[in-house]
Scaffold this motif. Structure first.
Motif, PDB file in Angstrom:
ATOM      1  N   THR A   1       0.718  -2.699  -4.444  1.00 28.04           N
ATOM      2  CA  THR A   1       1.766  -3.233  -5.297  1.00 28.04           C
ATOM      3  C   THR A   1       2.134  -4.638  -4.823  1.00 28.04           C
ATOM      4  N   PRO A   2       2.396  -5.578  -5.716  1.00 32.10           N
ATOM      5  CA  PRO A   2       2.829  -6.909  -5.270  1.00 32.10           C
ATOM      6  C   PRO A   2       4.101  -6.836  -4.432  1.00 32.10           C
ATOM      7  N   LEU A   3       4.171  -7.690  -3.430  1.00 32.48           N
ATOM      8  CA  LEU A   3       5.377  -7.777  -2.611  1.00 32.48           C
ATOM      9  C   LEU A   3       6.434  -8.610  -3.321  1.00 32.48           C
ATOM     10  N   LEU A   4       5.988  -9.671  -3.993  1.00 36.04           N
ATOM     11  CA  LEU A   4       6.871 -10.570  -4.728  1.00 36.04           C
ATOM     12  C   LEU A   4       6.651 -10.405  -6.231  1.00 36.04           C
ATOM     13  N   HIS A   5       7.664 -10.760  -6.988  1.00 34.88           N
ATOM     14  CA  HIS A   5       7.563 -10.640  -8.440  1.00 34.88           C
ATOM     15  C   HIS A   5       8.016 -11.940  -9.088  1.00 34.88           C
ATOM     16  N   GLY A   6       7.244 -12.396 -10.085  1.00 34.26           N
ATOM     17  CA  GLY A   6       7.542 -13.663 -10.744  1.00 34.26           C
ATOM     18  C   GLY A   6       6.463 -14.010 -11.736  1.00 34.26           C
ATOM     19  N   GLY A   7       5.815 -15.159 -11.510  1.00 34.61           N
ATOM     20  CA  GLY A   7       4.783 -15.616 -12.428  1.00 34.61           C
ATOM     21  C   GLY A   7       3.456 -14.908 -12.233  1.00 34.61           C
ATOM     22  N   GLY A   8       2.429 -15.456 -12.856  1.00 38.04           N
ATOM     23  CA  GLY A   8       1.134 -14.787 -12.867  1.00 38.04           C
ATOM     24  C   GLY A   8       0.111 -15.358 -11.913  1.00 38.04           C
ATOM     25  N   GLN A   9       0.565 -16.128 -10.900  1.00 39.43           N
ATOM     26  CA  GLN A   9      -0.386 -16.722  -9.967  1.00 39.43           C
ATOM     27  C   GLN A   9      -1.142 -15.655  -9.174  1.00 39.43           C
ATOM     28  N   LYS A  26      13.114   4.411   4.834  1.00 41.93           N
ATOM     29  CA  LYS A  26      12.988   4.797   3.425  1.00 41.93           C
ATOM     30  C   LYS A  26      12.322   6.157   3.250  1.00 41.93           C
ATOM     31  N   GLY A  27      12.028   6.839   4.356  1.00 42.07           N
ATOM     32  CA  GLY A  27      11.478   8.187   4.265  1.00 42.07           C
ATOM     33  C   GLY A  27      10.026   8.337   4.660  1.00 42.07           C
ATOM     34  N   TRP A  28       9.350   7.226   4.980  1.00 41.46           N
ATOM     35  CA  TRP A  28       7.967   7.332   5.438  1.00 41.46           C
ATOM     36  C   TRP A  28       7.935   7.772   6.905  1.00 41.46           C
ATOM     37  N   GLU A  29       6.858   8.407   7.298  1.00 44.73           N
ATOM     38  CA  GLU A  29       6.654   8.783   8.698  1.00 44.73           C
ATOM     39  C   GLU A  29       5.560   7.889   9.274  1.00 44.73           C
ATOM     40  N   VAL A  30       5.802   7.361  10.468  1.00 47.76           N
ATOM     41  CA  VAL A  30       4.852   6.461  11.111  1.00 47.76           C
ATOM     42  C   VAL A  30       4.448   7.027  12.462  1.00 47.76           C
ATOM     43  N   THR A  31       3.147   7.099  12.708  1.00 47.66           N
ATOM     44  CA  THR A  31       2.622   7.497  14.008  1.00 47.66           C
ATOM     45  C   THR A  31       2.246   6.239  14.779  1.00 47.66           C
ATOM     46  N   TYR A  32       2.871   6.075  15.963  1.00 47.86           N
ATOM     47  CA  TYR A  32       2.583   4.936  16.833  1.00 47.86           C
ATOM     48  C   TYR A  32       1.668   5.411  17.954  1.00 47.86           C
ATOM     49  N   LEU A  33       0.388   5.145  17.824  1.00 53.44           N
ATOM     50  CA  LEU A  33      -0.569   5.617  18.815  1.00 53.44           C
ATOM     51  C   LEU A  33      -0.410   4.859  20.130  1.00 53.44           C
ATOM     52  N   PRO A  34      -0.617   5.534  21.257  1.00 54.11           N
ATOM     53  CA  PRO A  34      -0.562   4.840  22.550  1.00 54.11           C
ATOM     54  C   PRO A  34      -1.813   3.986  22.758  1.00 54.11           C
ATOM     55  N   VAL A  35      -1.715   3.047  23.682  1.00 53.33           N
ATOM     56  CA  VAL A  35      -2.866   2.251  24.114  1.00 53.33           C
ATOM     57  C   VAL A  35      -3.095   2.535  25.596  1.00 53.33           C
ATOM     58  N   SER A  91       2.924   8.480  -4.096  1.00 49.08           N
ATOM     59  CA  SER A  91       2.772   9.816  -4.692  1.00 49.08           C
ATOM     60  C   SER A  91       1.701  10.634  -3.981  1.00 49.08           C
ATOM     61  N   THR A  92       0.852   9.942  -3.182  1.00 46.61           N
ATOM     62  CA  THR A  92      -0.220  10.626  -2.445  1.00 46.61           C
ATOM     63  C   THR A  92       0.264  11.120  -1.092  1.00 46.61           C
ATOM     64  N   GLY A  93       1.084  10.327  -0.431  1.00 46.57           N
ATOM     65  CA  GLY A  93       1.587  10.693   0.885  1.00 46.57           C
ATOM     66  C   GLY A  93       2.473   9.600   1.435  1.00 46.57           C
ATOM     67  N   ARG A  94       3.167   9.916   2.534  1.00 46.17           N
ATOM     68  CA  ARG A  94       4.108   8.963   3.124  1.00 46.17           C
ATOM     69  C   ARG A  94       3.931   8.926   4.638  1.00 46.17           C
ATOM     70  N   HIS A  95       2.682   8.766   5.052  1.00 48.66           N
ATOM     71  CA  HIS A  95       2.390   8.713   6.483  1.00 48.66           C
ATOM     72  C   HIS A  95       1.508   7.511   6.785  1.00 48.66           C
ATOM     73  N   ILE A  96       1.905   6.734   7.803  1.00 49.49           N
ATOM     74  CA  ILE A  96       1.186   5.532   8.215  1.00 49.49           C
ATOM     75  C   ILE A  96       0.863   5.635   9.699  1.00 49.49           C
ATOM     76  N   THR A 149       0.832  -1.202   0.000  1.00 45.01           N
ATOM     77  CA  THR A 149       0.000   0.000   0.000  1.00 45.01           C
ATOM     78  C   THR A 149       0.867   1.252   0.000  1.00 45.01           C
ATOM     79  N   ALA A 150       1.917   1.248   0.805  1.00 46.16           N
ATOM     80  CA  ALA A 150       2.814   2.402   0.861  1.00 46.16           C
ATOM     81  C   ALA A 150       3.417   2.691  -0.510  1.00 46.16           C
ATOM     82  N   ASP A 151       3.821   1.646  -1.207  1.00 46.85           N
ATOM     83  CA  ASP A 151       4.429   1.847  -2.521  1.00 46.85           C
ATOM     84  C   ASP A 151       3.402   2.341  -3.533  1.00 46.85           C
ATOM     85  N   ALA A 152       2.211   1.747  -3.504  1.00 45.98           N
ATOM     86  CA  ALA A 152       1.189   2.120  -4.486  1.00 45.98           C
ATOM     87  C   ALA A 152       0.707   3.554  -4.304  1.00 45.98           C
ATOM     88  N   LEU A 153       0.762   4.040  -3.068  1.00 42.18           N
ATOM     89  CA  LEU A 153       0.225   5.376  -2.774  1.00 42.18           C
ATOM     90  C   LEU A 153       1.312   6.388  -2.412  1.00 42.18           C
TER      91      LEU A 153
END
Length: 413
Positions: A222-230, A114-123, A89-94, A83-87
């Motif tokens: 975006t696919p995590l793995l690359h290879g055949g068409g399964q 790799k440059g993304w920003e991540v917010t770790y919410l408390p519980v 161009s939209t943003g880099r925050h998780i 999801t991060a790779d596919a989006l």
């Protein structure tokens, strides 16, 4: 030595005999590759599609939204990184939370490098995330919210439906790690408003090494793995036909047994919690008392190490005593001496976090197992505490770390 009692079913479960029976023909008799056009291959492809439908029925999805993987770790990595790779161009925050499984936290930390920003919410002290905190953390650059459904260590069930309502209204992709909940409590991807959901077979009496990722139709990933068409060109690699058949059978069995088994395990869980609470002092129940997985019990026991308890139960000194297999927390990190990051996120002091024990039940466990486990646990704790140079009876160490004979903190039991 007597037959052991296995109470570490959050780590893995015994493959159900019906699941094994369904898998067996696909190892040696029906071993064709589903990618081929001749009869054995077509038969294997039909078996895969039947399993896909059974799993979709269990979680309320369309079969075309189910993608088979090697398990929840792969599914979680795919959901987050894909999801991060596919989006990008939209943003880099998780957004995630501090008490997540390592297969969520590690991909997030990878993306941070790799440059993304991540917010770790408390519980909170029970391990719950506040949906309003999720709402408040969303910004224009947010591309994903990822949350666990049922916590693997403390059993707390997150308010996923409420969080999903927030993300759907804000049009933010929402991923749910349901590895511990699928097959044990109702899971409905429509009611959750989730776009992605991870699961694995071996947590609900299926085989190891196979799982799935639900991807809502239209979700960008975006696919995590690359290879055949399964897997409709999204997840390459020769299908694990026996494993997929086993996953489908486990899903079918879970769907038929869910309500009855959930009620039975909840009763057994509560019986163990009450029995331990009435038999020992200076202990703390970790996780929400009622909003928790039906098979999860987790206590912190003051004055002794969880590893000492686990080993003492696993290797009893008497030949008349059954070995009892429990965990000190997550099976993924039980080999480390570091305290659980999940317990620390609850506000539990380091010393008390070191004394945690997790009991997790399965369809095989009985009331007799529970009685034997509680009896053995009480005896082990008494023996270890009698040798402990740090334990002082009645100290009641609370979640804030203070010690007082009169402590009435709700975190202390």
């Amino acid at each position: 030595m007597k037959e052991a009692i296995f109470l570490d079913n959050a780590a893995t479960t015994r493959t159900d005999p019906e699941v094994l029976k369904a898998m067996e023909p696909w190892f040696c008799e029906k071993y064709g590759s589903p990618a081929t056009l001749y009869a054995p291959g077509s038969e294997a492809k039909q078996a895969i599609e039947a399993a896909r439908q059974r799993l979709a029925d269990l979680i309320g999805a369309d079969a075309k939204e189910i993608y088979f993987t090697s398990g929840a770790t792969e599914s979680n990595n795919w959901a987050i990184k894909g999801t991060a790779d596919a989006l990008a161009s939209t943003g880099r925050h998780i957004i995630t939370n501090e008490a997540e499984h390592h297969s969520i936290l590690m991909p997030c930390r990878f993306l941070e490098k790799k440059g993304w920003e991540v917010t770790y919410l408390p519980v909170d002290g029970d391990g719950l995330v506040d949906p309003e905190a999720v709402d408040g953390a969303i910004r224009d650059q947010t591309v994903l919210v990822t949350m666990v459904h049922g916590n693997h260590e403390i059993g707390t069930i997150q308010p996923i439906d409420e969080i999903g309502t927030v993300t759907r209204e804000k049009k933010i992709p929402f991923h749910v790690n349901a590895a511990q909940s699928v097959g044990h409590i109702p899971v409905d991807v429509q009611g959750m408003n989730c776009d992605l959901l991870s699961l694995t077979a071996h947590k609900f009496y299926g085989p190891k090494g196979v799982g799935a990722l639900y991807i809502r139709r239209g979700a960008r990933i975006t696919p995590l793995l690359h290879g055949g068409g399964q897997e409709r060109k999204r997840r390459p690699g020769t299908h694990n036909v026996p494993g997929i058949v086993g996953l489908g059978k486990a899903a079918e069995l879970a769907r038929g047994r869910l309500d009855k088994e959930m009620e039975r395990l909840t009763g057994l869980r509560d019986y163990i919690i009450d029995s331990i609470g009435n038999s020992m002092e200076d202990i703390r129940l970790n996780g929400h008392r009622s909003r928790r997985l039906p098979n999860n019990v987790n206590f912190s026991i003051e004055g002794i190490e969880g590893e000492s308890i686990m080993l003492s139960l696993s290797y009893p000194t008497s030949a008349d005593t059954k070995p009892i297999y429990v965990s000190t927390g997550s099976a993924c990190v039980s080999g480390t001496l570091e305290p659980s990051h999940i317990l620390l996120a609850l506000g539990i002091p380091v010393e008390l976090a070191h004394g945690s024990v997790r009991i997790s039940l399965s369809q095989d466990n009985t009331r007799e197992d529970a009685d034997n486990a509680v009896k053995a646990l009480v005896e082990v704790v008494e023996r270890l505490r009698s040798m402990s140079p740090v334990y002082k009876r009645g100290s009641k160490q609370c979640a804030s770390g203070s010690k007082s004979d009169g402590c009435d903190c709700e975190a202390a039991t």
